[in-house]
Write an enzyme that holds these catalytic residues in place. Structure first.
Site, mmCIF file in Angstrom:
data_model
loop_
_atom_site.group_PDB
_atom_site.id
_atom_site.type_symbol
_atom_site.label_atom_id
_atom_site.label_comp_id
_atom_site.label_asym_id
_atom_site.label_seq_id
_atom_site.Cartn_x
_atom_site.Cartn_y
_atom_site.Cartn_z
ATOM 1 N N ARG A 125 -3.571 4.451 37.242
ATOM 2 C CA ARG A 125 -3.249 4.258 38.678
ATOM 3 C C ARG A 125 -3.484 2.831 39.146
ATOM 4 N NH1 ARG A 125 -5.672 9.263 38.781
ATOM 5 N NH2 ARG A 125 -4.125 10.917 38.952
ATOM 6 N N LYS A 147 6.684 -8.445 42.584
ATOM 7 C CA LYS A 147 7.730 -7.479 42.229
ATOM 8 C C LYS A 147 7.684 -7.246 40.728
ATOM 9 C CE LYS A 147 11.448 -8.146 45.578
ATOM 10 N NZ LYS A 147 12.873 -8.520 45.674
ATOM 11 N N GLU A 189 17.038 -21.765 40.008
ATOM 12 C CA GLU A 189 16.212 -21.056 41.011
ATOM 13 C C GLU A 189 15.366 -22.043 41.824
ATOM 14 O OE1 GLU A 189 16.499 -17.712 41.462
ATOM 15 O OE2 GLU A 189 16.942 -16.792 39.504
ATOM 16 N N LYS A 231 7.998 -20.085 47.884
ATOM 17 C CA LYS A 231 8.049 -18.645 47.611
ATOM 18 C C LYS A 231 6.806 -17.955 48.169
ATOM 19 C CE LYS A 231 9.085 -14.841 44.782
ATOM 20 N NZ LYS A 231 9.624 -14.236 43.589
ATOM 21 N N GLU A 241 9.746 -7.254 51.392
ATOM 22 C CA GLU A 241 11.162 -7.531 51.606
ATOM 23 C C GLU A 241 11.820 -6.628 52.632
ATOM 24 O OE1 GLU A 241 13.367 -8.812 48.138
ATOM 25 O OE2 GLU A 241 15.255 -8.171 49.038
ATOM 26 N N ARG A 245 12.276 -12.251 53.124
ATOM 27 C CA ARG A 245 12.217 -12.360 51.663
ATOM 28 C C ARG A 245 13.609 -12.193 51.029
ATOM 29 N NH1 ARG A 245 7.605 -9.931 47.469
ATOM 30 N NH2 ARG A 245 8.580 -10.803 45.615
ATOM 31 N N ASN A 249 17.376 -14.141 47.642
ATOM 32 C CA ASN A 249 18.531 -13.684 46.847
ATOM 33 C C ASN A 249 19.762 -14.573 47.045
ATOM 34 O OD1 ASN A 249 17.252 -11.410 45.683
ATOM 35 N ND2 ASN A 249 17.430 -10.360 47.638
ATOM 36 N N HIS A 252 22.623 -14.681 44.581
ATOM 37 C CA HIS A 252 22.425 -13.582 43.645
ATOM 38 C C HIS A 252 23.472 -12.475 43.755
ATOM 39 C CE1 HIS A 252 18.718 -15.586 42.706
ATOM 40 N NE2 HIS A 252 18.360 -14.649 41.851
ATOM 41 N N HIS A 256 25.052 -11.693 40.399
ATOM 42 C CA HIS A 256 24.968 -10.385 39.739
ATOM 43 C C HIS A 256 26.347 -9.872 39.362
ATOM 44 C CE1 HIS A 256 20.756 -9.340 41.529
ATOM 45 N NE2 HIS A 256 20.686 -10.071 40.436
ATOM 46 N N HIS A 270 20.895 -15.555 33.524
ATOM 47 C CA HIS A 270 20.712 -15.219 34.941
ATOM 48 C C HIS A 270 20.760 -16.472 35.839
ATOM 49 C CE1 HIS A 270 19.226 -13.361 38.563
ATOM 50 N NE2 HIS A 270 18.249 -14.263 38.602
HETATM 51 N N1 LIG Z 1 9.811 -10.067 39.556
HETATM 52 C C1 LIG Z 1 10.574 -10.943 40.160
HETATM 53 O O1 LIG Z 1 10.392 -11.269 41.321
HETATM 54 C C2 LIG Z 1 11.677 -11.576 39.363
HETATM 55 C C3 LIG Z 1 12.343 -12.698 39.893
HETATM 56 C C4 LIG Z 1 13.313 -13.309 39.114
HETATM 57 C C5 LIG Z 1 13.624 -12.816 37.859
HETATM 58 N N2 LIG Z 1 12.962 -11.711 37.378
HETATM 59 C C6 LIG Z 1 13.255 -11.189 36.041
HETATM 60 O O2 LIG Z 1 12.914 -12.173 35.092
HETATM 61 C C7 LIG Z 1 13.655 -11.941 33.903
HETATM 62 C C8 LIG Z 1 14.149 -13.244 33.337
HETATM 63 O O3 LIG Z 1 13.046 -14.050 33.034
HETATM 64 P P1 LIG Z 1 13.173 -15.303 32.054
HETATM 65 O O4 LIG Z 1 14.347 -16.102 32.417
HETATM 66 O O5 LIG Z 1 11.843 -15.932 32.021
HETATM 67 O O6 LIG Z 1 13.571 -14.622 30.665
HETATM 68 P P2 LIG Z 1 12.741 -14.177 29.362
HETATM 69 O O7 LIG Z 1 11.426 -13.631 29.706
HETATM 70 O O8 LIG Z 1 13.670 -13.328 28.591
HETATM 71 O O9 LIG Z 1 12.556 -15.559 28.582
HETATM 72 C C9 LIG Z 1 13.681 -16.240 28.084
HETATM 73 C C10 LIG Z 1 13.535 -16.562 26.601
HETATM 74 O O10 LIG Z 1 12.647 -17.651 26.434
HETATM 75 C C11 LIG Z 1 11.628 -17.347 25.480
HETATM 76 N N3 LIG Z 1 10.446 -18.092 25.899
HETATM 77 C C12 LIG Z 1 9.660 -17.847 26.964
HETATM 78 N N4 LIG Z 1 8.766 -18.822 27.114
HETATM 79 C C13 LIG Z 1 8.965 -19.711 26.125
HETATM 80 C C14 LIG Z 1 8.355 -20.951 25.762
HETATM 81 N N5 LIG Z 1 7.396 -21.507 26.514
HETATM 82 N N6 LIG Z 1 8.825 -21.571 24.652
HETATM 83 C C15 LIG Z 1 9.839 -21.050 23.925
HETATM 84 N N7 LIG Z 1 10.464 -19.905 24.239
HETATM 85 C C16 LIG Z 1 10.030 -19.241 25.317
HETATM 86 C C17 LIG Z 1 11.504 -15.860 25.525
HETATM 87 O O11 LIG Z 1 10.986 -15.361 24.317
HETATM 88 C C18 LIG Z 1 12.963 -15.432 25.769
HETATM 89 O O12 LIG Z 1 13.645 -15.404 24.541
HETATM 90 C C19 LIG Z 1 14.762 -10.979 34.272
HETATM 91 O O13 LIG Z 1 14.471 -9.714 33.722
HETATM 92 C C20 LIG Z 1 14.700 -10.918 35.779
HETATM 93 O O14 LIG Z 1 15.094 -9.656 36.291
HETATM 94 C C21 LIG Z 1 12.012 -11.099 38.123
HETATM 95 ZN ZN LIG Z 2 17.061 -14.928 40.207
#
Ligand SMILES: NC(=O)c1ccc[n+]([C@@H]2O[C@H](COP(=O)([O-])OP(=O)(O)OC[C@H]3O[C@@H](n4cnc5c(N)ncnc54)[C@H](O)[C@@H]3O)[C@@H](O)[C@H]2O)c1
Ligand SMILES: [Zn+2]
Length: 369
Positions: A125, A147, A189, A231, A241, A245, A249, A252, A256, A270
């Site tokens: 929990r 999030k 971003e 942020k 949100e 907030r 987006n 986005h 998307h 992305h």
């Molecule tokens: N929670 C939120 O508010 C929020 C906001 C924006 C995006 N997201 C989510 O984030 C995700 C995308 O995140 P991302 O772009 O970080 O992708 P990711 O976590 O897939 O990382 C991208 C790639 O880089 C590699 N990597 C990470 N750090 C590294 C480093 N320092 N050196 C070498 N390789 C490295 C990873 O292994 C992966 O292959 C999506 O699922 C998206 O929905 C969430």
């Molecule tokens: Zn984004």
């Protein structure tokens, strides 16, 4: 030597700090120590990040004398944000006999942060967790704000929870190992937060953004901390949100649609979709007389200068029929009463939401951008 910068996310009793700077990872143990005075730590990461940075994280915990429950190393990539991996992570945390006085550390990009945060929200929990974001996107966006989510077969981020971390450690030197394409995608971003809330920051990015990307550490710390500050301020105002907030987006809704059209594949990351999405939003804003042609030209020029995609023709297989993109947008979770909410600009650093966009103009802009 560049120092650390600390941003506070002010959320009452859930308030936490985001520590930004080169070498922040080596201070993980020292900063965690007061948060786990009686507990131990489990680290969750992916294979790629584990190979590069897990040893340093563990060394820092050991140096601070913090007990270690174990590591969970998952495959890298978006597919990991699944029910199957969530179940596995929860089961392994329980298998380690994790308790509520212990701490979970998410070491990785947004995928690891989102999945770990969600597992931490539901195991026993609610366990405390710390974000150690290792991508630019995760440092300035996904690790801050609470999030957490996984994807389902019906779409991205559809199952999740709000669960704030206790601390975020953004090591700006760790980005040196990130593939350049991922770094640039994360930069989209950064441009996004500047465009939606801080015109001065956009001016700064025009001058210093390329330096921050190419490794000027002082510029990089300034960039990450300013983006996190924006942020943090928005999240503090609207944690769940219900209002402002949603401006985060920007780009986005269109992004998307493009991601859906390209099957969420490596053809379009992305952040790259957000870059094109912002140009579409800015073009619509300009056609509606909200921003000047000069403003639109500056946005495009800046994205071009940093090597980001700007139009659908930059995507392999693009451009796409406007009708298909509009159909994807109608599926987007931001649709209310069958109408899409658009985030538009009325200046550089000034975004707002509206549901009032002429469908003919939308189709035309989608066909041209
Ligand atoms: N929670 C939120 O508010 C929020 C906001 C924006 C995006 N997201 C989510 O984030 C995700 C995308 O995140 P991302 O772009 O970080 O992708 P990711 O976590 O897939 O990382 C991208 C790639 O880089 C590699 N990597 C990470 N750090 C590294 C480093 N320092 N050196 C070498 N390789 C490295 C990873 O292994 C992966 O292959 C999506 O699922 C998206 O929905 C969430
Ligand atoms: Zn984004």
């Amino acid at each position: 030597m560049t120092g650390m910068s600390i941003v506070t996310v002010a959320l009452g009793e859930r308030t936490y700090e985001v520590v930004v700077g080169p070498g922040a990872l080596s201070g993980l143990g020292a900063r965690l120590k007061p948060l786990v005075s009686r507990g131990k730590v489990a680290i969750i990461t992916d294979e790629q990040v584990a190979a590069l940075h897990l040893a340093a994280a563990k060394a820092s915990l050991a140096e601070a004398g913090i007990g270690h429950l174990g590591d969970i190393i998952l495959p890298a990539g978006e597919q990991t944000k699944s029910f199957a991996h969530l179940e596995d992570v929860c089961d392994r945390l329980i298998g380690m006999e994790i308790e509520r006085k212990d701490m979970v550390v998410a070491l990785g990009g947004g995928v690891i942060g989102d999945l770990t945060g969600f597992a931490a929200a539901i195991v026993k929990r609610g366990l405390d967790f710390v974000q150690v974001p290792t991508t630019l996107l995760a440092q300035i966006d996904s690790s801050v704000g609470g999030k957490t989510a996984i994807n389902t077969k019906r779409g991205k981020n559809l199952v999740g929870a709000f669960h704030q971390p206790r601390l975020v450690l953004a090591d700006t030197a760790i980005l040196d190992t990130l593939p350049p394409r991922e770094l640039k995608a994360g930069y989209a971003e950064v441009v996004k937060v500047a465009l939606l809330a801080d015109g001065e920051f956009f001016n700064w990015l025009e001058k210093h953004g390329p330096d921050a990307l190419s490794g000027d550490m002082q510029a990089r710390v300034a960039m990450v901390s300013r983006a996190v500050m924006i942020k943090a301020e928005i999240v503090a105002e609207d944690e769940r949100e219900t209002g402002r907030r949603a401006l985060l987006n920007l780009g986005h809704t269109f992004g998307h649609a493009l991601e859906a059209e390209t099957g969420f594949s490596a053809r379009l990351l992305h952040g790259e979709s957000v870059s094109i999405g912002m140009v579409i939003a800015a073009t619509l804003s300009q056609r509606m007389g909200l921003i000047t042609p000069g403003d639109l030209a500056r946005i495009k020029a800046h994205l071009r200068a940093t090597g980001l995609k700007q139009c659908q023709a930059d995507i392999e297989g693009g451009p796409f029929p406007p009708e298909r993109l509009i159909a994807h947008m109608a599926h987007d979770k931001k649709v209310a009463d069958g109408k899409v909410t658009f985030i538009l600009l009325r200046g550089l650093g000034d975004a707002f939401t509206t549901r009032d966009v002429d469908p003919g103009l939308l189709r035309q802009v989608l066909a041209e951008t």
